[in-house]
Design an enzyme around this catalytic site. Structure first.
Site, PDB file in Angstrom:
ATOM      1  N   GLU A  50      -4.057  48.268   4.921  1.00 55.98           N
ATOM      2  CA  GLU A  50      -4.244  49.661   4.527  1.00 55.98           C
ATOM      3  C   GLU A  50      -5.644  50.132   4.927  1.00 55.98           C
ATOM      4  O   GLU A  50      -5.828  51.247   5.413  1.00 55.98           O
ATOM      5  CB  GLU A  50      -4.024  49.789   3.010  1.00 55.98           C
ATOM      6  CG  GLU A  50      -4.247  51.162   2.417  1.00 55.98           C
ATOM      7  CD  GLU A  50      -3.320  52.232   2.994  1.00 55.98           C
ATOM      8  OE1 GLU A  50      -2.329  51.863   3.652  1.00 55.98           O
ATOM      9  OE2 GLU A  50      -3.601  53.430   2.795  1.00 55.98           O
ATOM     10  N   TYR A  51      -6.615  49.251   4.758  1.00 59.98           N
ATOM     11  CA  TYR A  51      -7.974  49.586   5.189  1.00 59.98           C
ATOM     12  C   TYR A  51      -7.973  49.866   6.699  1.00 59.98           C
ATOM     13  O   TYR A  51      -8.535  50.858   7.158  1.00 59.98           O
ATOM     14  CB  TYR A  51      -8.930  48.432   4.864  1.00 59.98           C
ATOM     15  CG  TYR A  51     -10.366  48.737   5.238  1.00 59.98           C
ATOM     16  CD1 TYR A  51     -11.219  49.343   4.334  1.00 59.98           C
ATOM     17  CD2 TYR A  51     -10.853  48.427   6.510  1.00 59.98           C
ATOM     18  CE1 TYR A  51     -12.527  49.650   4.671  1.00 59.98           C
ATOM     19  CE2 TYR A  51     -12.160  48.725   6.857  1.00 59.98           C
ATOM     20  CZ  TYR A  51     -12.998  49.338   5.934  1.00 59.98           C
ATOM     21  OH  TYR A  51     -14.272  49.640   6.285  1.00 59.98           O
ATOM     22  N   SER A  97     -46.402  39.182   2.781  1.00 61.70           N
ATOM     23  CA  SER A  97     -45.735  37.977   2.285  1.00 61.70           C
ATOM     24  C   SER A  97     -46.313  37.668   0.901  1.00 61.70           C
ATOM     25  O   SER A  97     -47.194  38.372   0.417  1.00 61.70           O
ATOM     26  CB  SER A  97     -45.947  36.820   3.244  1.00 61.70           C
ATOM     27  OG  SER A  97     -47.322  36.604   3.395  1.00 61.70           O
ATOM     28  N   ILE A  98     -45.792  36.616   0.294  1.00 64.01           N
ATOM     29  CA  ILE A  98     -46.312  36.272  -1.021  1.00 64.01           C
ATOM     30  C   ILE A  98     -46.893  34.876  -1.012  1.00 64.01           C
ATOM     31  O   ILE A  98     -46.526  34.029  -0.207  1.00 64.01           O
ATOM     32  CB  ILE A  98     -45.233  36.376  -2.134  1.00 64.01           C
ATOM     33  CG1 ILE A  98     -43.869  35.972  -1.615  1.00 64.01           C
ATOM     34  CG2 ILE A  98     -45.220  37.739  -2.740  1.00 64.01           C
ATOM     35  CD1 ILE A  98     -42.792  36.087  -2.669  1.00 64.01           C
ATOM     36  N   LYS A 136     -35.568  32.845  -4.209  1.00 68.05           N
ATOM     37  CA  LYS A 136     -36.243  33.043  -2.921  1.00 68.05           C
ATOM     38  C   LYS A 136     -35.240  32.666  -1.833  1.00 68.05           C
ATOM     39  O   LYS A 136     -34.991  31.496  -1.570  1.00 68.05           O
ATOM     40  CB  LYS A 136     -37.492  32.193  -2.813  1.00 68.05           C
ATOM     41  CG  LYS A 136     -38.269  32.499  -1.538  1.00 68.05           C
ATOM     42  CD  LYS A 136     -39.650  31.904  -1.550  1.00 68.05           C
ATOM     43  CE  LYS A 136     -40.486  32.402  -0.381  1.00 68.05           C
ATOM     44  NZ  LYS A 136     -39.942  32.067   0.922  1.00 68.05           N
ATOM     45  N   GLU A 193     -33.319  40.309   2.171  1.00 66.56           N
ATOM     46  CA  GLU A 193     -33.154  39.159   3.053  1.00 66.56           C
ATOM     47  C   GLU A 193     -31.758  39.151   3.671  1.00 66.56           C
ATOM     48  O   GLU A 193     -30.766  39.245   2.946  1.00 66.56           O
ATOM     49  CB  GLU A 193     -33.351  37.887   2.210  1.00 66.56           C
ATOM     50  CG  GLU A 193     -33.742  36.672   2.994  1.00 66.56           C
ATOM     51  CD  GLU A 193     -35.246  36.549   3.210  1.00 66.56           C
ATOM     52  OE1 GLU A 193     -36.002  37.521   2.960  1.00 66.56           O
ATOM     53  OE2 GLU A 193     -35.670  35.463   3.661  1.00 66.56           O
ATOM     54  N   LYS A 311     -42.120  37.877 -10.379  1.00 62.21           N
ATOM     55  CA  LYS A 311     -42.818  39.148 -10.178  1.00 62.21           C
ATOM     56  C   LYS A 311     -43.126  39.760 -11.535  1.00 62.21           C
ATOM     57  O   LYS A 311     -42.284  39.708 -12.444  1.00 62.21           O
ATOM     58  CB  LYS A 311     -41.936  40.123  -9.384  1.00 62.21           C
ATOM     59  CG  LYS A 311     -41.604  39.638  -7.986  1.00 62.21           C
ATOM     60  CD  LYS A 311     -40.596  40.536  -7.280  1.00 62.21           C
ATOM     61  CE  LYS A 311     -40.255  39.916  -5.927  1.00 62.21           C
ATOM     62  NZ  LYS A 311     -39.136  40.618  -5.264  1.00 62.21           N
ATOM     63  N   CYS A 485     -10.298  -2.216  11.448  1.00 63.70           N
ATOM     64  CA  CYS A 485      -9.094  -3.024  11.641  1.00 63.70           C
ATOM     65  C   CYS A 485      -9.012  -3.714  12.998  1.00 63.70           C
ATOM     66  O   CYS A 485      -8.089  -4.476  13.245  1.00 63.70           O
ATOM     67  CB  CYS A 485      -7.846  -2.174  11.422  1.00 63.70           C
ATOM     68  SG  CYS A 485      -7.510  -1.026  12.763  1.00 63.70           S
TER      69      CYS A 485
END
Ligand code: IVH
Length: 753
Positions: A50-51, A97-98, A136, A193, A311, A485
């Site tokens: 249907e989509y 960045s951290i 993270k 991310e 944070k 074997c």
């Protein structure tokens, strides 16, 4: 004076266009809604078909009226043309960045909290600080710019000031809304991310491996490669996901919440994916709790994380704290043990799988990876060992993520080894540096074609050093015999795996052999199911009751009745079923032996052609080739099977145990299977069975398991992430089934005995 007729026409045209425009808008609205339900909430409300229908209707409207095509239209997700390169995008707000807290103990969290409190000049008398703790994610940072709710630009972080415009590729990620829900501000830059789920990554590598192509080292590299792929069509085939965790420029967001947690909630309202694994925590203790909880949950997460992020929750406090150089004082990353480490490859062993597949396994200098000590890792197959040029004695990179078996992802190039030795770098840093080098090495195939950038140099192996061991040779290593074997090992053309040919005799394959032998369309021993077979072949500590198939017919009442879940009645029923199974047909018996590539139909053809077991056992490959539909691969497989004395012995012992079959059959052959003469192609990942299992069932039902889709294909069974084969099936109008559909088809006549 206007011409009354043409103005009437123009009016009518305008009304038509207005109607079409409102229909297109309605379709866009519906498609956005369903994409959100599907990709973000994982709760589709309508079937895919249907989509697709709504999607096609919109496509048709847009083709007829190109002015209706808006940048946020779902039809704009996949674009055809290859990009010449990426345009630079200057970030309005730098992407910083951290700071990383590498102390993986609880102390990392305490140190951060203490620093924040000191900066804010708080004393012990002051209340705990409120934080948000998040995951993270180990992927690639992306800035999504929405103007009036419409995605207008997606850029990588680059050097933090200037990134690359990857809008076209990002548009192919279903989870990223092209238009935000609700009242979006005039400008909203969402940061987050882009990552690849582990299952998607494993499937991608599995596909690469089957195609004999280079595999990706980890999901992060695969995701980064896909985002920076110049051909959006290829990018679209590498399924990516996204989580929002921050923001860049914001203009005119009057209702902007005053906390980090509030903004994340607002993002969710806009239709952006935000990880549910986040919490508002009070003080260091709250952070420590989160760190511990996620550490325990890490392996079970569907994606890689390399730590958690803390944070300060209040945005006003964040502002007061500000930045030091290029890092905020209000946030920190608290790491977990790395999922990739460097160690030494001591040896390579070979393991026999349940189906006889031989897998090279690395024996390693013990190393702590992803939270546990690893001593073994898979090397997948011989070709892959060669491709990665892994040799005994090398320094190798081991990856262990989630519950999957650890694997060797590459060799540390000797150059980076030397450099690291000089610098005294730790294993983790070395793994990082080595991965970077591996990623930068030119693709050998591209070198061969002369298309690689640095193809001019003569081919010097960057890994080689004096005294390095020889490339691994699986056949030589095993002396040509199965380590479990002693049967011959074989590798068919076009296949990547070596296999043991002693299917009936090999202890590693016992369970599989018994289950197949007893199957409905083979010897049809009722009541011999998975659990029971496990007990019989002794997967526990007990010595096995059944070592080889003939042992089945030696089972007695007293041995059976003591087994788990085995009442007197069921023990007797099983003995009766075994007795009954002794009377069979040659076709069923041949099929029951589980010879590779001999499905039910081939077994029937062989029985009809040779008429007796002895003649089949003696048949040369040339004779076998005379049989309808038996090609060189099948003929060789049959010949190799009967060349193993053990296998023939098992046949003789079964005969001695009283198994008899009607020879010279034809009229007494097993009824045709429900898939008789039909080719079925399995693609993608099915929910409960592997592709091998599905193909075995198809063959057991008389069908042929095809590898590629053509007009002759009867059905395509498609699972998750089915790709080009599914598309081809749709193009050729071939019936597409899911796993349940396949089961229904198989059940069709399996019961009609
Ligand atoms: S916040 C100014 N939150 O880690 C703060 N970063 O150095 C900006 N990352 O490359 C970062 N998960 O891509 C933040 N929940 C998260 C994150 C996260 C992953 C990445 C980010 C960046 C690096 C931080």
């Amino acid at each position: 004076m206007s011409d009354p007729i043409s103005s009437q026409g123009a009016r009518r045209a305008r009304t038509v266009l207005a109607d079409t425009a409102s229909r297109a808008a309605e379709l866009r609205r519906q498609l956005h809604h369903h994409a959100y339900q599907y990709y973000v909430l994982d709760a589709p409300e309508i079937p895919d078909a249907e989509y697709d229908r709504l999607f096609r209707e919109l496509q048709v409207l847009e083709e007829a009226h190109p002015t209706l095509r808006t940048p946020d239209s779902p039809t704009q997700r996949v674009l055809g043309q290859v990009l010449p390169g990426f345009a630079p995008v200057r970030h309005k707000v730098a992407m910083l960045s951290i700071r990383t807290e590498t102390d993986t103990t609880a102390e990392g969290a305490r140190a951060f909290d203490a620093r924040v409190r000191r900066e804010l000049a708080l004393t012990e008398a002051d209340a705990a600080i409120e934080y948000v703790a998040e995951l993270k994610f180990d992927g690639l940072a992306i800035n999504l710019r929405y103007e009036h709710g419409v995605l207008v630009c997606a850029a990588t972080r680059g050097d933090g000031e200037t990134g690359e415009d990857v809008t076209q590729n990002i548009r192919t990620i279903g989870q990223i809304p092209l238009r935000l829900n609700g009242d979006a501000p005039p400008v909203l830059e969402v940061r987050g991310e882009v990552y690849m789920r582990r299952d998607a990554f494993n499937r991608l590598n599995e596909r690469q491996r089957e195609a004999g192509e280079k595999t990706f080292v980890n999901p992060r590299n695969a995701a980064a490669g896909a985002v920076r792929q110049l051909d959006p069509a290829i990018a679209a085939k590498r399924p990516l996901s996204f989580f929002a965790y921050g923001w860049g420029e914001i203009v005119g967001w009057d209702a902007m919440p005053s906390t980090q947690a509030g903004v994340l909630e607002a993002f969710e309202q806009f239709g952006l994916p935000v990880s549910g694994e986040r919490t508002v925590a009070q003080g260091a203790e709250g952070l420590i709790e989160f760190h511990a909880r996620i550490a325990a949950a890490r392996d079970g997460l569907p994606f890689d994380i390399d730590g958690v992020v803390y944070k300060v929750n209040e945005l006003a406090l964040q502002q007061r704290l500000g930045f030091v150089t290029r890092e905020p004082r209000w946030a920190v990353a608290h790491k977990y043990p790395a999922q990739e480490q460097v160690t030494t490859l001591r040896d390579i062993d070979v393991q026999v799988g349940r189906t006889g597949k031989l897998t090279p396994v690395a024996r390693l200098e013990p190393v702590f990876v992803g939270g546990t000590t690893v001593t073994n890792a898979t090397l997948h197959n011989e070709d892959e060992i060669r491709r990665k040029d892994v040799r005994i004695g090398d320094r190798v990179i081991v990856r262990r993520a989630g519950d999957v078996i650890p694997e060797i992802v590459g060799v540390v190039p000797s150059a980076s080894l030397d450099a690291a030795r000089l610098e005294g770098a730790g294993a983790e840093a070395l793994a990082g540096a080595a991965l970077d080098v591996l990623e930068r090495q030119p693709d050998p195939a591209a070198v061969a074609e002369g298309t690689a950038v640095e193809a001019a140099e003569p081919a010097v192996n960057p890994n080689d050093y004096p005294g390095r061991s020889e490339p691994f040779d699986l056949y030589q290593r095993l002396g040509g015999h199965c380590p479990a074997c002693g049967s011959d090992i074989t590798r068919e053309e076009g296949e990547v795996d070596w296999r043991c040919s002693g299917g009936l005799f090999c202890p590693a394959q016992r369970k599989q052999a018994v289950l197949h032998f007893a199957g409905r369309r083979a010897m049809d021993v009722e009541g011999l199911g998975d659990r029971l077979v496990e007990q019989l072949v002794g997967e526990g500590d007990e010595p096995p009751l059944v070592r080889t198939l003939p042992d089945l017919y030696k089972l007695g009442f007293t041995a059976l009745v003591v087994l788990e879940r085995m009442a007197e009645k069921s023990a007797q029923n099983l003995l009766d079923a075994l007795e009954k199974s002794k009377q069979t047909t040659l076709a069923r018996f041949v099929f029951a032996l589980g010879i590779r590539h001999v499905g039910e139909r081939t077994a029937r053809d062989l029985a009809a052609y040779f008429g007796s077991m002895d003649r089949l056992i003696r048949a040369s490959e040339e004779a076998l080739l005379q049989v309808h539909d038996v090609g060189p691969v099948v003929a060789h497989s049959i010949r190799t099977f009967f060349d193993q004395a053990h296998n023939v012995e098992v046949v003789e012992q079964l005969r001695a145990a009283g198994v008899t079959w009607t020879e010279h059959e034809g009229h007494q052959a097993a009824p045709p299977g429900p898939l008789e003469g039909k080719t079925v192609v399995v693609t993608g990942t099915l929910p409960t069975m592997t592709r091998d299992e599905a193909e075995a069932l198809i063959e057991a039902a008389g069908g042929k398991a095809g590898k590629s889709v053509s007009k002759k294909t009867a059905y395509v069974v498609a699972g998750a992430d089915a790709g080009s084969k599914l598309a081809k099936a749709q193009e050729l109008n071939i019936s597409v089934l899911d796993e349940a559909g396949l089961r229904a088809l198989l059940a069709d006549t399996t019961d009609e005995k």
